[in-house]
Design an enzyme around this catalytic site. Structure first.
Site, PDB file in Angstrom:
ATOM      1  N   SER A 112       0.392   6.639   2.704  1.00 34.69           N
ATOM      2  CA  SER A 112       0.973   7.630   3.617  1.00 34.69           C
ATOM      3  C   SER A 112       2.294   8.162   3.088  1.00 34.69           C
ATOM      4  O   SER A 112       3.054   7.453   2.418  1.00 34.69           O
ATOM      5  CB  SER A 112       1.213   6.997   4.988  1.00 34.69           C
ATOM      6  OG  SER A 112      -0.003   6.659   5.590  1.00 34.69           O
ATOM      7  N   GLN A 170       0.846  -1.195   0.000  1.00 32.54           N
ATOM      8  CA  GLN A 170       0.000   0.000   0.000  1.00 32.54           C
ATOM      9  C   GLN A 170       0.878   1.240   0.000  1.00 32.54           C
ATOM     10  O   GLN A 170       1.722   1.400   0.884  1.00 32.54           O
ATOM     11  CB  GLN A 170      -0.909   0.008   1.236  1.00 32.54           C
ATOM     12  CG  GLN A 170      -1.849   1.201   1.290  1.00 32.54           C
ATOM     13  CD  GLN A 170      -2.697   1.203   2.566  1.00 32.54           C
ATOM     14  OE1 GLN A 170      -2.394   0.510   3.520  1.00 32.54           O
ATOM     15  NE2 GLN A 170      -3.758   1.979   2.560  1.00 32.54           N
ATOM     16  N   GLY A 171       0.665   2.106  -0.976  1.00 32.91           N
ATOM     17  CA  GLY A 171       1.437   3.344  -1.042  1.00 32.91           C
ATOM     18  C   GLY A 171       0.544   4.556  -0.864  1.00 32.91           C
ATOM     19  O   GLY A 171       0.199   5.234  -1.840  1.00 32.91           O
ATOM     20  N   GLU A 182     -15.172  -1.262   4.986  1.00 38.47           N
ATOM     21  CA  GLU A 182     -15.248  -2.415   5.871  1.00 38.47           C
ATOM     22  C   GLU A 182     -16.306  -2.282   6.955  1.00 38.47           C
ATOM     23  O   GLU A 182     -16.356  -1.280   7.651  1.00 38.47           O
ATOM     24  CB  GLU A 182     -13.867  -2.596   6.522  1.00 38.47           C
ATOM     25  CG  GLU A 182     -13.279  -3.965   6.404  1.00 38.47           C
ATOM     26  CD  GLU A 182     -14.035  -4.979   5.547  1.00 38.47           C
ATOM     27  OE1 GLU A 182     -15.083  -5.479   6.033  1.00 38.47           O
ATOM     28  OE2 GLU A 182     -13.615  -5.294   4.428  1.00 38.47           O
ATOM     29  N   SER A 214      -6.521   6.899  12.740  1.00 38.79           N
ATOM     30  CA  SER A 214      -6.142   6.859  14.153  1.00 38.79           C
ATOM     31  C   SER A 214      -7.389   6.971  15.033  1.00 38.79           C
ATOM     32  O   SER A 214      -8.457   7.387  14.579  1.00 38.79           O
ATOM     33  CB  SER A 214      -5.186   8.005  14.471  1.00 38.79           C
ATOM     34  OG  SER A 214      -5.902   9.227  14.473  1.00 38.79           O
ATOM     35  N   ASN A 215      -7.230   6.622  16.300  1.00 38.88           N
ATOM     36  CA  ASN A 215      -8.394   6.658  17.186  1.00 38.88           C
ATOM     37  C   ASN A 215      -8.920   8.081  17.368  1.00 38.88           C
ATOM     38  O   ASN A 215     -10.106   8.277  17.658  1.00 38.88           O
ATOM     39  CB  ASN A 215      -8.049   6.007  18.524  1.00 38.88           C
ATOM     40  CG  ASN A 215      -8.083   4.483  18.405  1.00 38.88           C
ATOM     41  OD1 ASN A 215      -8.223   3.951  17.287  1.00 38.88           O
ATOM     42  ND2 ASN A 215      -7.975   3.783  19.504  1.00 38.88           N
TER      43      ASN A 215
END
Lengths: 383, 379
Positions: free
Chosen positions: A129, A126-127, A244, A368-369
């Protein structure tokens, strides 16, 4: 309101359990169950075993190897895999680029990539970030410039998980620097053996080599490897990240980790404080599992359930909390993390500190959370 | 597996919500009601009876409706939503539940029929001063002479005990075990008082008080008493869920409307993130409440006891989290008696300390951690 699975679903679950516990090589499952690292070959072998049975990519369209299952059945499939210690099919292939190509790709791209992606003949990386584009992904700067029929790519991606195994990488690249940042992004598929692609390892706090930087220097990419519309990459990214509903929280794996912890605890299980921490975690995991069931059982049109953010947030917190308890139980033995194999300390105790450190990632990746809290406060609470 | 309410359950919710709104349209109405004894609205109680709500748990043979736990849970959630002080949990679920569990057919038909019709109000006296959620208590002792039973001792807190027409008292039996007895409210010395959430409880003193054994005289009924306590715990969790739903909604609305520094409070991420965490606690609590309520229908006392501990632990923690944050995010107004949010926090505490708090349930769960490999939501 009814707690029991329907006979059909109960039969489905038994069938999954039977397959996972008898057909996936024991050695691979033991590696997962004991929390040890899988080799590349083990991951490939496990996925091919599933794929041969049609169990690697059940959420894909049926013409590309998917199964016409309900969300609940997919949940059961996912949970039973984790329970049996079967490696989850490689997320980059099965959950990310596969559904994207199936949805946005040309017929030629589908035929070229989907069967090989399902079977892990191609290992995808996966590219997304970049050093200056983390949670603010749309700020990415890796640029693709048109040159005849090709694209020429320059820039740097980072946090590329298992990029050292990658055959191909799906990237978000800037194809129009003049417009609003979200509107100038496209998705390109890049062969990682192309000249100008360089993968550099990043060493993490757990001592492992899990993520990488990927550098692109004048990499030529044929024009037919653009996915979807030119400058339509942001739409694809949102599709991919919001796709998802099932498996958002690693419920089964965390339950299994807690169960292993109890088995390893020995006399420490006589300590009332330890018992209380275990009891509380078991209860929290039950609440999480029930919430995951509510989310999948309420599925109708495949749209993300708002509570998915709850699952990501709470699921990663609990995953981390179990690893904390394991480290506390390991105690001084955990110092032997990098000792030789003939160390007298138990394997689980030696893995406790690296696992604890490694799992700090869980509340950072995949949104992130803090991003999840933002989603909850904005889209659910309307704040 | 299904976590949705069916059409009839939805209709019940709407009907109960509509009825409660006629009395408790705003918090001021609740304040007026709890200002005077008996601390609830007798007229509303009668209308709940007319609607069949008071008879929901009891069989049709006993004058009830024969509904299931999900329906009773719906009612409790709606009562919690408006902080209704009506003694549904104490009188119908707990005391009525004890009668239904241990009474003879004649006793059940008589008492439950009159309870369902609103003719009588019951209260359960099962806690002695200093006791902590033990089923069966030595605080009250039963004696028998010929066929005549008498009770001696003190029960406290007895929720709704001052208003009750009859008390359902658990007492230590002369030959061991715990019995359940019916005592006329007027036959005991009772002192009512106001709890932290302004609902009512009482000290009940028994001194050679004449009592009627429920069920077979002299038989140990401890297992049935424990199961009814567990069931009441689960229904109390439903009620607490309703309270917390209202608190999260009120807090969210407040953050959107209240202005400070020239902007609405939802401008501040320090506040919106805390609201998001409240929502997380609420969703997880809802999942456990639904699950525990459905577990009752399975009819296995062991499973119900386990579910009561699990939902008790979850709801206690969620109640502390949401109840405290609801006040904090409101600021000063959350501290006032005229505003529902802070009173809701008081109500959550009363439910918890009455029915079983976090430490109690956690200790019970901790004692059982090596009974199982892992905990599964689906059996």
């Amino acid at each position: 309101m009814q707690l029991e699975l329907s006979p059909t679903d109960a039969e489905f679950r038994d069938r999954m359990r039977e397959f996972f516990t008898t057909k996936v090589p024991q050695q691979i499952r033991d590696t997962v169950l004991e929390g040890r690292h899988l080799t590349k070959d083990q991951i490939i072998e496990a996925q091919r075993t599933l794929n041969a049975e049609g169990l690697a990519v059940p959420h894909w369209p049926t013409e590309w190897g998917g199964q016409d299952w309900t969300d609940l059945q997919r949940h059961l499939w996912h949970e039973e895999m984790q329970r049996a210690g079967v490696p989850i099919p490689l997320a980059f292939n099965a959950s990310m680029i596969g559904p994207v190509i199936a949805h946005f790709g040309t017929q030629e791209q589908k035929e070229r990539f989907l069967p090989a992606t399902a079977n892990l003949d191609i290992w995808w990386s996966q590219g997304f970030s970049e050093p200056d584009a983390g949670s603010d992904l749309a700020s990415l700067r890796t640029a693709a410039v048109r040159d005849g029929d090709d694209w020429v790519v320059n820039g740097q991606k980072t946090w590329t998980t298992l990029g050292q195994h990658g055959d191909w990488i799906f990237t978000l690249v800037r194809t129009d620097p003049e417009v609003k940042k979200q509107a100038g992004i496209s998705m390109l598929l890049i062969d990682m053996t192309s000249p100008g692609v360089e993968v550099r390892p990043i060493e993490l706090i757990d001592g492992g080599h899990e993520v990488n930087e990927v550098w692109f220097s004048d990499v030529r990419v044929p024009g037919d490897l653009l996915v979807g519309e030119l400058n339509g990459g942001w739409t694809i990214a949102k599709f991919l990240l919001g796709n998802e509903r099932v498996g958002v929280a690693p419920v089964g794996a965390t339950k299994r980790a807690l169960s292993a912890l109890k088995a390893n605890a020995g006399d420490l299980l006589d300590d009332p404080l330890v018992r209380a921490r275990i009891a509380e975690l078991e209860n929290d995991l039950l609440a999480l599992e029930l919430t995951a069931l509510r989310v999948v059982a309420h599925s109708s049109d495949g749209a993300p359930h708002p509570a998915s953010s709850v699952l990501k947030l709470r699921g990663t917190e609990l995953q981390q909390a179990v690893s904390e308890l394991a480290l506390d139980l390991a105690g001084p033995a955990s110092l032997a993390a990098r000792a030789d194999d003939d160390s007298p300390q138990a394997g689980w105790a030696r893995r406790a500190a690296p696992t604890y450190l490694n799992l700090r990632k869980a509340s950072i990746y995949g949104g992130s959370n803090e991003i999840q809290r933002q989603i909850i406060s904005r889209t659910i609470l309307g704040l | 597996m299904d976590f949705t309410y069916d059409d009839e359950q939805q209709a019940l919710r709407e009907a109960v919500r509509g009825l409660l709104a006629t009395t408790y349209a705003d918090h001021e109405a609740r304040r007026r009601t709890v200002a005077d004894d008996p601390g609830f609205d007798e007229a509303l109680w009668g209308r709940l009876a007319d609607m069949g709500v008071l008879g929901l748990p009891f069989s049709e043979d006993d004058g009830g409706v024969g509904a299931g736990p999900v329906e009773i849970g719906v009612v409790c959630q709606e009562l919690g939503r408006v902080l209704a002080p009506e003694p549904y949990l104490a009188s119908v679920v707990h005391a009525g539940g004890l009668v239904a569990a241990v009474g003879t057919p004649e006793q059940k038909a008589d008492l439950l029929g009159r309870l369902s019709s609103g003719e009588i109000v019951l209260a359960a006296a099962d806690t002695s001063p200093g006791a902590r959620w033990s089923s069966g208590t030595d605080g009250v002792r039963a004696s028998v002479s010929g066929d005549a039973w008498t009770l001696d001792g003190v029960a406290d807190p007895v929720v709704g005990g001052a208003r009750a027409d009859h008390l359902v008292v658990t007492a230590a039996l002369p030959d061991g075990g715990t019995g359940v007895f019916l005592v006329a409210g007027d036959d005991v010395d009772r002192t009512g008082y106001v709890a932290a959430d302004l609902t009512r409880a009482a000290t009940v003193r028994l001194d050679g008080t004449a009592a009627t054994p429920l069920g077979e005289p002299g038989r140990d009924l401890a297992p049935s008493i424990a199961t009814i306590s567990d069931l009441t715990r689960i229904m109390g969790a439903n009620q607490a869920l309703g309270v917390m739903q209202s608190q999260v909604r009120a807090t969210t609305d407040y953050l959107k409307s209240r202005k400070q520094f020239g902007v609405t409070l939802n401008t501040f991420q320090a506040l919106t993130f805390r609201a998001a965490d409240m929502y997380v606690s609420l969703e997880l609590a809802q999942s456990m409440v639904d699950w525990a309520t459905m577990t009752i229908a399975g009819g296995d006392p062991g499973a119900v006891a386990d579910a009561a501990d699990r939902v008790g632990l979850t709801i206690s923690r969620a109640g502390r989290h949401i109840g405290q944050e609801a006040i904090q995010l409101h600021g000063g107004i959350g501290m006032t008696a005229e505003y529902a949010v802070g009173v809701g926090t008081a109500h959550l505490e009363v439910l918890d300390q009455w029915l079983g708090n976090r430490g109690h349930h956690l200790a019970r769960l901790a004692s059982r951690v090596d009974d199982h490999d892992l905990v599964d939501a689906l059996s």
